[in-house]
Design an enzyme around this catalytic site. Structure first.
Site, mmCIF file in Angstrom:
data_model
loop_
_atom_site.group_PDB
_atom_site.id
_atom_site.type_symbol
_atom_site.label_atom_id
_atom_site.label_comp_id
_atom_site.label_asym_id
_atom_site.label_seq_id
_atom_site.Cartn_x
_atom_site.Cartn_y
_atom_site.Cartn_z
ATOM 1 N N VAL A 69 40.517 35.336 41.904
ATOM 2 C CA VAL A 69 41.341 34.144 42.086
ATOM 3 C C VAL A 69 42.229 34.357 43.301
ATOM 4 O O VAL A 69 42.884 35.388 43.433
ATOM 5 C CB VAL A 69 42.216 33.879 40.828
ATOM 6 C CG1 VAL A 69 43.202 32.746 41.088
ATOM 7 C CG2 VAL A 69 41.343 33.564 39.624
ATOM 8 N N GLY A 114 46.535 37.094 45.108
ATOM 9 C CA GLY A 114 45.183 37.063 44.552
ATOM 10 C C GLY A 114 45.077 38.044 43.399
ATOM 11 O O GLY A 114 45.987 38.862 43.179
ATOM 12 N N LYS A 115 44.031 37.984 42.657
ATOM 13 C CA LYS A 115 43.762 38.976 41.605
ATOM 14 C C LYS A 115 42.300 38.882 41.213
ATOM 15 O O LYS A 115 41.687 37.817 41.353
ATOM 16 C CB LYS A 115 44.624 38.700 40.372
ATOM 17 C CG LYS A 115 44.859 39.939 39.527
ATOM 18 C CD LYS A 115 45.957 40.803 40.091
ATOM 19 C CE LYS A 115 46.200 42.039 39.269
ATOM 20 N NZ LYS A 115 47.455 42.701 39.690
ATOM 21 N N GLY A 116 41.763 39.997 40.740
ATOM 22 C CA GLY A 116 40.386 39.990 40.290
ATOM 23 C C GLY A 116 40.254 40.790 39.018
ATOM 24 O O GLY A 116 41.173 41.527 38.637
ATOM 25 N N ASP A 155 44.301 48.117 39.759
ATOM 26 C CA ASP A 155 45.122 47.606 38.655
ATOM 27 C C ASP A 155 44.654 48.363 37.411
ATOM 28 O O ASP A 155 44.094 49.466 37.539
ATOM 29 C CB ASP A 155 44.967 46.076 38.545
ATOM 30 C CG ASP A 155 46.021 45.457 37.625
ATOM 31 O OD1 ASP A 155 47.184 45.352 38.025
ATOM 32 O OD2 ASP A 155 45.679 45.092 36.478
#
Ligand code: NAD
Length: 425
Positions: A69, A114-116, A155
């Site tokens: 995202v 952002g992040k995944g 993360d």
């Protein structure tokens, strides 16, 4: 909305992205920004879901679901980690991406958010399976990533090795080595000195500033740390260096307690060998969930989101909550903590040391020139103390708690850029 997140053995439905939107709304009403722009700032710019077939060691194929995202690319490339966890879903990744937008704005680094993530249980997978999963994810989302568009980092359950596989796969597709496409890499392949320690270092710099603000002597303070991964263990280590007595720690397998203070360096050595804190000889076993309610000055939630809710916020005894994790406190819990006089250092400020040194890593990769550890730490110290002071000032001037102040500062910074850039339509 998924049914998940267990607190005190109660299962409660929580939409983490709804929590971020509530935090956003509380701050947005206090700002003089065009309401139609607020909608643009609030929702993710781009959310992608991919199906990832992976060959398992037994020769069968298993399908995984991956997410990336980009919440905002207004202030610069999207920046944010990749999480491997069974609970990963679009709601969680969108929330984590949004927090990255506001976090980068709080510390004023030129990135969006952002992040995944991949829904998987890494504890039940071999190293080879994890490598194939990481490479397939990178290849599937190759078009989204890039040093100028979207830069991941570690993360929960991802680490330097994961970053190395990602960088290699991206570089194979790009046909040249691209170090600046990802941060949190091993040192030998373009990582930055101080990156592994940066999130915990930032947690403790902001905690030190909070102690100073509240006139609490660190040498007389005690702490409880939930989670003993990258953020929890390093935060505990720096708290001990600050002379704070760390009396309680936990990980997903159990908790520990020692009223005289746990020897954190010895515990880190123990975890290197045993992969868990349980059985450490320097402390008594303690209920994993109860460490949140320990009678300490500082509580560092450094595991997952939605740990402190309206159901248990009233039981917190700590004077300071330093949010090492993203989103450990729900908006409903925030109100209770504020009423009870708990000083919360919000995630988007408290754990921003990680993305700050990720930014330093990206800068060094692009320059092809590397800084000393002292350079990194001096710059990190300055950014974190300045950010803490700026947010505290807004909090005191507006008589609001630190999270609201941090969101107000962050949203205003992004909105200012949107207004100057204008809307291309
Ligand atoms: P990690 O995988 O290294 O560690 C997670 C730890 O939490 C592990 O010790 C695990 O056992 C523990 N844990 C999981 N569920 C638990 C539970 N119910 N009770 C107690 N412990 C539990 O992950 P990390 O990188 O340390 O990330 C932790 C948090 O910090 C996440 O919210 C992440 O988004 C946030 N964060 C990480 C970074 C970073 O640089 N790694 C930066 C900013 C924020």
């Amino acid at each position: 909305m998924a049914e998940k997140k267990h607190v005190k053995s109660v299962t409660i439905p929580v939409s983490t992205f709804e929590n971020v939107m509530k935090q956003f709304d509380q701050a947005a009403v206090r700002l003089h920004v065009d309401p139609s722009l607020m909608e643009f700032l609030k929702y993710p710019a781009r959310s992608t879901i991919v199906k990832l077939p992976v060959r398992m060691d037994d020769g069968t194929y298993k399908m995984f679901t991956g997410y990336r995202v980009q919440h905002s690319i207004v202030r610069g490339p999207a920046k944010g980690g990749i999480r491997f966890h069974p609970d990963v879903d679009l709601d969680e990744v969108q929330a984590l991406a949004a927090w990255m937008t506001w976090k980068c704005a709080v510390v004023n680094i030129p990135f969006g958010g952002g992040k995944g993530g991949i829904a998987c249980d890494p504890s039940s997978m071999s190293k080879d399976e994890l490598e194939r999963l990481t490479r397939r994810y990178t290849a599937a989302l190759f078009d989204m990533f890039g040093p100028d568009s979207d830069i991941p980092a570690p993360d929960v359950n991802t680490n330097e090795q994961t970053m190395a596989w990602f960088m290699d796969t991206y570089s194979m597709h790009a046909r040249h080595t691209v170090t600046s496409v990802i941060t949190g890499k091993p040192l030998v392949m373009g990582g930055s000195l101080g990156r592994k320690e940066a999130t915990g270092a930032g947690v403790v710099i902001t905690t030190r500033e909070a102690l100073r603000h509240l006139n609490i002597d660190p040498a007389k303070a005690t702490a409880s740390v939930q989670g003993f991964g990258n953020v929890g263990s390093i935060s505990a280590m720096f708290l001990q260096k600050l002379s704070v007595k760390v009396t309680h720690v936990s990980d997903v397998f159990g908790g520990l307690h020692n009223p005289d203070g746990i020897d954190i360096m010895a515990l880190m050595e123990y975890v290197k060998e045993h992969k868990k804190i349980v059985g450490f000889p320097g402390a008594e076993a303690y209920d994993r969930n109860e460490i949140l309610y320990a009678d300490v000055d500082i509580l560092v939630p450094a595991a997952l989101e939605n740990q402190i809710t309206e159901e248990n916020a009233g039981d917190i005894k700590a004077k300071i909550i330093a949010e090492g994790a993203n989103g450990p406190v729900t908006p409903e819990a925030d109100a209770i903590l504020q009423k009870n006089g708990v000083f919360v250092i919000p995630d988007i400020l408290c754990n921003a040391g990680g993305v700050t040194v990720s930014y330093f890593e990206w800068v060094q990769n692009r320059l092809g020139y590397f800084w000393t550890e002292e350079d990194v730490n001096v710059r990190l110290e300055r950014i974190m103390t300045d950010a803490f002071a700026a947010i505290l000032k807004v909090a005191l001037e507006n008589d609001v708690h630190m999270r609201l102040a941090a969101f107000m500062v962050a949203i205003q910074r992004v909105a200012d850029v949107v207004q100057l850039r204008g809307i291309y339509a």
